[in-house]
Design a protein around this motif. Structure first.
Motif, mmCIF file in Angstrom:
data_model
loop_
_atom_site.group_PDB
_atom_site.id
_atom_site.type_symbol
_atom_site.label_atom_id
_atom_site.label_comp_id
_atom_site.label_asym_id
_atom_site.label_seq_id
_atom_site.Cartn_x
_atom_site.Cartn_y
_atom_site.Cartn_z
ATOM 1 N N ALA A 1 0.122 7.841 -6.246
ATOM 2 C CA ALA A 1 0.163 5.905 -5.880
ATOM 3 C C ALA A 1 -0.289 5.062 -7.493
ATOM 4 N N ASN B 1 -5.017 15.133 -2.254
ATOM 5 C CA ASN B 1 -5.966 13.898 -2.337
ATOM 6 C C ASN B 1 -4.980 13.273 -3.330
ATOM 7 N N LEU C 1 0.822 -0.938 -0.259
ATOM 8 C CA LEU C 1 -0.209 0.028 -0.197
ATOM 9 C C LEU C 1 0.508 1.071 0.051
ATOM 10 N N PRO D 1 -2.310 0.185 -4.052
ATOM 11 C CA PRO D 1 -3.848 0.811 -3.667
ATOM 12 C C PRO D 1 -2.799 2.409 -2.522
ATOM 13 N N LEU D 2 -3.663 3.177 -2.773
ATOM 14 C CA LEU D 2 -3.982 4.655 -1.810
ATOM 15 C C LEU D 2 -4.582 4.215 -0.358
ATOM 16 N N GLU D 3 -4.129 4.689 0.867
ATOM 17 C CA GLU D 3 -4.332 4.057 1.955
ATOM 18 C C GLU D 3 -4.351 5.240 2.984
ATOM 19 N N TYR D 4 -5.043 6.376 3.672
ATOM 20 C CA TYR D 4 -5.194 7.189 4.639
ATOM 21 C C TYR D 4 -4.878 6.955 5.696
ATOM 22 N N VAL D 5 -4.005 7.882 6.693
ATOM 23 C CA VAL D 5 -3.618 7.422 7.799
ATOM 24 C C VAL D 5 -4.423 8.829 8.174
ATOM 25 N N TRP D 6 -5.823 9.036 9.045
ATOM 26 C CA TRP D 6 -5.899 10.555 8.484
ATOM 27 C C TRP D 6 -6.513 11.318 10.500
ATOM 28 N N CYS E 1 2.920 5.667 8.287
ATOM 29 C CA CYS E 1 2.556 6.390 6.882
ATOM 30 C C CYS E 1 4.010 6.157 6.008
ATOM 31 N N GLU F 1 -2.999 10.292 -5.156
ATOM 32 C CA GLU F 1 -3.703 9.573 -6.055
ATOM 33 C C GLU F 1 -3.153 9.128 -7.226
ATOM 34 N N ARG G 1 0.464 4.683 2.025
ATOM 35 C CA ARG G 1 0.017 4.754 3.211
ATOM 36 C C ARG G 1 0.388 6.077 3.741
#
Length: 293
Positions: free
Chosen positions: A75, A68, A46, A81-86, A103, A72, A48
């Protein structure tokens, strides 16, 4: 105002004033890779990304910010695949509660802070002066040392570079300071300043370029946006913005730098679509969009 805590010397870049303490959190979140992670810097196949879920124009949970969109793009180029740590910026942009290895990238980070590894800059921008397009008294103003700044009611954030320059010229007596209160969205504070400029309550305002450009473009009244690239005294108003990466992973850093270099024109186009004032490292404007609406 940059509205992101990146360094004590750059307080206010995004309405953030947490400074070095948050840099330490960033260093922790982007710390040494966990066992088995490998040199790529990518965990479990991923990409992150640490991001704020409510900090336009940079990022939000709906994926509408330019960071954002840039995440994208990266990635896609890396086929990951893109995954966020909010994590809300107001409590520390990079979460120390998540711990080390949170991340792979922090999307917007000031160049050369020294407390976190950074990529090559993917854009340079500056603080901006904003005033109504129909304000004939300020027409053509392009620096804070202009004598016409005297007696103007100016919105600012204390501790930011342009506020320091105003103080050097003795222009803070009529200024209106804005502050980010606990739990308050930085974008709401920026919108409040823009609204007061549009209404005439303020004659002008000083904001971090990406924020000023984004919200000025949405003003009901046409506003003039002037990048502060001609200041010759006081602190710098121009900064290179990079991505934060974990230290001791040169191949991962090289990979991200290559994505930046190979896609610089697309990155510029993306930033310009959000009305971000772009410039080279020496302050020369790069195809900056219409300064007036």
């Amino acid at each position: 105002m940059r509205f992101r805590a990146i360094d004590a010397a750059m307080r206010g870049l995004r309405l953030k004033f947490a400074g070095l303490a948050i840099l330490a959190c960033a260093a922790a979140a982007l710390g040494a890779p966990a066992e088995g992670r490998g040199e790529t810097g990518v965990g479990g196949g991923l990409l992150r990304v640490c991001a704020d879920p409510d900090n336009m124009p940079f990022s939000n949970a709906e994926g509408e910010g330019f960071e954002n969109k840039l995440a994208e793009l990266i990635a896609a180029k890396l086929d990951l695949p893109l995954e966020y740590v909010w994590f809300p910026e107001g409590t520390g942009y990079v979460p120390n509660t998540v711990g080390a290895d949170a991340c792979d990238l922090v999307m917007g980070y000031a160049q050369g802070t020294g407390l976190i590894e950074d990529t090559n800059p993917y854009y340079h921008t500056s603080y901006v002066l904003i005033y109504r397009a129909d304000n004939a008294e300020l027409a053509g103003m392009d620096r804070l040392s202009d004598p016409r700044m005297k007696n103007q009611r100016i919105g600012l954030f204390a501790g930011t570079p342009p506020a320091s320059i105003l103080a050097m010229y003795g222009l803070v007596a009529n200024a209106k300071p804005f502050e980010l209160r606990s739990g308050e969205s930085s974008s709401k504070v920026a919108e409040a300043m823009i609204a007061e400029i549009a209404s005439g309550e303020l004659d002008a305002g000083l904001l971090w370029g990406p924020v000023g450009g984004y919200y000025a473009q949405r003003s009901p009244k046409p506003l003039t946006l002037v990048p502060l690239v001609k200041e010759r005294a006081g602190p710098s108003t121009i900064y290179g913005i990079t991505m934060g990466v974990r230290p001791n992973q040169p191949e991962w850093k090289h990979k991200i730098n290559k994505v930046i270099a190979d896609n610089q024109q697309d990155i510029n186009t993306l930033l310009q679509s959000y009305n971000v004032p772009l410039m080279d490292k020496d302050g020369g404007l790069i195809e900056f969009g219409a300064a007036e609406r």
